[in-house]
Design a protein around this motif. Structure first.
Motif, PDB file in Angstrom:
ATOM      1  N   THR A  99       0.835  -1.207   0.000  1.00 55.88           N
ATOM      2  CA  THR A  99       0.000   0.000   0.000  1.00 55.88           C
ATOM      3  C   THR A  99       0.860   1.244   0.000  1.00 55.88           C
ATOM      4  N   ALA A 100       1.909   1.238   0.798  1.00 59.30           N
ATOM      5  CA  ALA A 100       2.812   2.387   0.861  1.00 59.30           C
ATOM      6  C   ALA A 100       3.471   2.646  -0.489  1.00 59.30           C
ATOM      7  N   ARG A 101       3.776   1.578  -1.252  1.00 59.62           N
ATOM      8  CA  ARG A 101       4.374   1.765  -2.571  1.00 59.62           C
ATOM      9  C   ARG A 101       3.413   2.471  -3.515  1.00 59.62           C
ATOM     10  N   TYR A 102       2.140   2.098  -3.450  1.00 60.12           N
ATOM     11  CA  TYR A 102       1.158   2.771  -4.295  1.00 60.12           C
ATOM     12  C   TYR A 102       1.052   4.249  -3.925  1.00 60.12           C
ATOM     13  N   LEU A 103       1.009   4.526  -2.642  1.00 61.70           N
ATOM     14  CA  LEU A 103       0.878   5.912  -2.215  1.00 61.70           C
ATOM     15  C   LEU A 103       2.108   6.724  -2.607  1.00 61.70           C
ATOM     16  N   ARG A 104       3.288   6.127  -2.511  1.00 62.95           N
ATOM     17  CA  ARG A 104       4.493   6.832  -2.949  1.00 62.95           C
ATOM     18  C   ARG A 104       4.435   7.117  -4.449  1.00 62.95           C
ATOM     19  N   ALA A 105       3.931   6.160  -5.208  1.00 61.02           N
ATOM     20  CA  ALA A 105       3.813   6.375  -6.648  1.00 61.02           C
ATOM     21  C   ALA A 105       2.826   7.482  -6.974  1.00 61.02           C
ATOM     22  N   TRP A 106       1.853   7.691  -6.099  1.00 62.16           N
ATOM     23  CA  TRP A 106       0.891   8.774  -6.288  1.00 62.16           C
ATOM     24  C   TRP A 106       1.417  10.112  -5.781  1.00 62.16           C
ATOM     25  N   GLY A 107       2.640  10.129  -5.295  1.00 59.22           N
ATOM     26  CA  GLY A 107       3.246  11.370  -4.814  1.00 59.22           C
ATOM     27  C   GLY A 107       3.050  11.624  -3.348  1.00 59.22           C
ATOM     28  N   LEU A 108       2.618  10.612  -2.604  1.00 53.30           N
ATOM     29  CA  LEU A 108       2.310  10.786  -1.181  1.00 53.30           C
ATOM     30  C   LEU A 108       3.499  10.341  -0.339  1.00 53.30           C
ATOM     31  N   THR A 109       4.450  11.233  -0.157  1.00 48.65           N
ATOM     32  CA  THR A 109       5.621  10.964   0.666  1.00 48.65           C
ATOM     33  C   THR A 109       5.914  12.193   1.515  1.00 48.65           C
ATOM     34  N   PRO A 110       6.342  11.993   2.754  1.00 44.74           N
ATOM     35  CA  PRO A 110       6.765  13.149   3.565  1.00 44.74           C
ATOM     36  C   PRO A 110       7.948  13.839   2.887  1.00 44.74           C
ATOM     37  N   ARG A 111       7.924  15.162   2.871  1.00 38.26           N
ATOM     38  CA  ARG A 111       9.004  15.929   2.257  1.00 38.26           C
ATOM     39  C   ARG A 111       9.447  17.041   3.191  1.00 38.26           C
ATOM     40  N   GLU A 112      10.742  17.349   3.128  1.00 37.28           N
ATOM     41  CA  GLU A 112      11.254  18.480   3.870  1.00 37.28           C
ATOM     42  C   GLU A 112      10.717  19.775   3.253  1.00 37.28           C
ATOM     43  N   PRO A 113      10.608  20.847   4.056  1.00 38.58           N
ATOM     44  CA  PRO A 113      10.076  22.103   3.509  1.00 38.58           C
ATOM     45  C   PRO A 113      10.781  22.557   2.232  1.00 38.58           C
ATOM     46  N   VAL A 114      12.104  22.467   2.187  1.00 38.71           N
ATOM     47  CA  VAL A 114      12.822  22.944   1.004  1.00 38.71           C
ATOM     48  C   VAL A 114      12.522  22.072  -0.211  1.00 38.71           C
ATOM     49  N   ASP A 115      12.124  20.811   0.018  1.00 42.55           N
ATOM     50  CA  ASP A 115      11.778  19.933  -1.095  1.00 42.55           C
ATOM     51  C   ASP A 115      10.436  20.291  -1.711  1.00 42.55           C
ATOM     52  N   ARG A 116       9.652  21.103  -1.019  1.00 46.53           N
ATOM     53  CA  ARG A 116       8.357  21.526  -1.531  1.00 46.53           C
ATOM     54  C   ARG A 116       8.468  22.772  -2.408  1.00 46.53           C
ATOM     55  N   ALA A 117       9.665  23.273  -2.585  1.00 44.92           N
ATOM     56  CA  ALA A 117       9.874  24.478  -3.380  1.00 44.92           C
ATOM     57  C   ALA A 117      10.762  24.160  -4.572  1.00 44.92           C
ATOM     58  N   CYS A 118      10.644  24.959  -5.611  1.00 46.67           N
ATOM     59  CA  CYS A 118      11.557  24.822  -6.736  1.00 46.67           C
ATOM     60  C   CYS A 118      12.891  25.459  -6.346  1.00 46.67           C
ATOM     61  N   PRO A 119      13.961  25.231  -7.118  1.00 45.78           N
ATOM     62  CA  PRO A 119      15.264  25.820  -6.765  1.00 45.78           C
ATOM     63  C   PRO A 119      15.236  27.334  -6.620  1.00 45.78           C
ATOM     64  N   LEU A 120      14.343  28.015  -7.345  1.00 45.68           N
ATOM     65  CA  LEU A 120      14.273  29.471  -7.260  1.00 45.68           C
ATOM     66  C   LEU A 120      13.770  29.936  -5.897  1.00 45.68           C
ATOM     67  N   CYS A 121      12.998  29.088  -5.220  1.00 52.81           N
ATOM     68  CA  CYS A 121      12.385  29.478  -3.954  1.00 52.81           C
ATOM     69  C   CYS A 121      13.111  28.900  -2.741  1.00 52.81           C
ATOM     70  N   ALA A 122      14.105  28.043  -2.963  1.00 54.62           N
ATOM     71  CA  ALA A 122      14.703  27.290  -1.865  1.00 54.62           C
ATOM     72  C   ALA A 122      15.279  28.193  -0.777  1.00 54.62           C
ATOM     73  N   ALA A 123      15.992  29.238  -1.176  1.00 50.85           N
ATOM     74  CA  ALA A 123      16.602  30.119  -0.172  1.00 50.85           C
ATOM     75  C   ALA A 123      15.533  30.807   0.670  1.00 50.85           C
ATOM     76  N   SER A 124      14.436  31.223   0.035  1.00 49.27           N
ATOM     77  CA  SER A 124      13.346  31.861   0.775  1.00 49.27           C
ATOM     78  C   SER A 124      12.729  30.900   1.780  1.00 49.27           C
ATOM     79  N   VAL A 125      12.585  29.640   1.382  1.00 49.06           N
ATOM     80  CA  VAL A 125      11.986  28.649   2.270  1.00 49.06           C
ATOM     81  C   VAL A 125      12.897  28.371   3.464  1.00 49.06           C
ATOM     82  N   VAL A 126      14.207  28.325   3.223  1.00 49.28           N
ATOM     83  CA  VAL A 126      15.148  28.109   4.326  1.00 49.28           C
ATOM     84  C   VAL A 126      15.049  29.239   5.343  1.00 49.28           C
ATOM     85  N   ARG A 127      14.981  30.492   4.854  1.00 49.89           N
ATOM     86  CA  ARG A 127      14.841  31.634   5.778  1.00 49.89           C
ATOM     87  C   ARG A 127      13.516  31.564   6.515  1.00 49.89           C
TER      88      ARG A 127
END
Length: 233
Positions: A99-127
């Motif tokens: 079940t967890a594999r299916y959910l991961r394939a659907w994009g359901l994985t815990p992510r760090e805050p900086v991983d939720r941003a594109c490279p252009l926004c990463a520095a802003s998210v870190v601050r």
């Protein structure tokens, strides 16, 4: 439409070019979040015990529906309710790992805050994480509130266009819905509220602009915007 700098004065041309660059960056940033990282193409999946047809039927069954509407326990979908529905539909006991594999394939994985941003926004998210997030976290702890991160991914190979809207708690608990709704669903936010009556603090990534948030946020839900190109820095 792109501005023609040759037809502008020097100052206007620079402002026009800068405005275009910002709009293009915001557009690229949003596409990267909504369709780049963690998306799924159901037609390309090869592992697991469900056939492609069975997986598509599963998605169709839960799209724009909640577990309690199908006489399952829980206000939102989770690993447990998906496994229960699979067994009901197909008589297949899906293991937690499968079940967890299916959910991961659907994009359901815990992510760090900086991983939720594109490279252009990463520095802003870190601050933001070092400053504003600390205050949000302390408030949630003081109120004994639910604290979670909300975002969405697009399910490819599915008709009509369908997104998985998810909330990941600070402890890694994942709850979600599958929907054709483009805006941040109000009902989804309502169902994030703990049954204890305590509030829920929801950090919303750039999957939606602020204009796509509900006009009336459910009572008890507090929304916080993660910095993105569209929202400024």
């Amino acid at each position: 439409m792109r501005l023609d700098s040759a037809r502008l004065s020097g100052g206007d041309a620079r402002r026009g070019s800068l405005g275009d660059a910002r709009r293009q960056a915001a557009h690229w940033c949003r596409r990267n979040r909504a369709g780049g990282d963690g998306t799924v193409a159901a037609a390309r999946r090869r592992y697991g015990v469900l056939t492609r047809a069975q997986e598509l039927r599963l998605i169709e069954t839960i799209r724009d529906r909640f577990p309690d509407q199908l006489k399952l326990t829980g206000p939102l979908w989770s690993r447990q309710t998906v496994a229960a529905l699979v067994e009901r539909l197909y008589g297949i006991p899906l293991s937690p790992a499968a079940t967890a594999r299916y959910l991961r394939a659907w994009g359901l994985t815990p992510r760090e805050p900086v991983d939720r941003a594109c490279p252009l926004c990463a520095a802003s998210v870190v601050r933001w994480q070092a400053q504003e997030y600390q205050a949000i976290s302390h408030t949630a702890q003081r109120q004994r509130a639910e604290l979670c991160w909300a975002g969405k991914t697009r399910l490819h190979g599915v008709t009509p266009a369908t997104d998985v809207v998810s909330a990941v708690s600070a402890r890694g608990r994942i709850r979600f819905m599958v929907t054709t709704e483009a805006d941040l669903p109000r009902e989804f936010l309502t169902r994030l509220l703990p049954t204890s009556g305590r509030p829920a603090h929801v950090i919303v990534d750039g999957s939606w602009s602020c204009t796509e948030w509900p006009r009336r946020v459910p009572e008890g839900v507090v929304l916080h915007a993660l910095p993105t190109c569209e929202r400024g820095r």
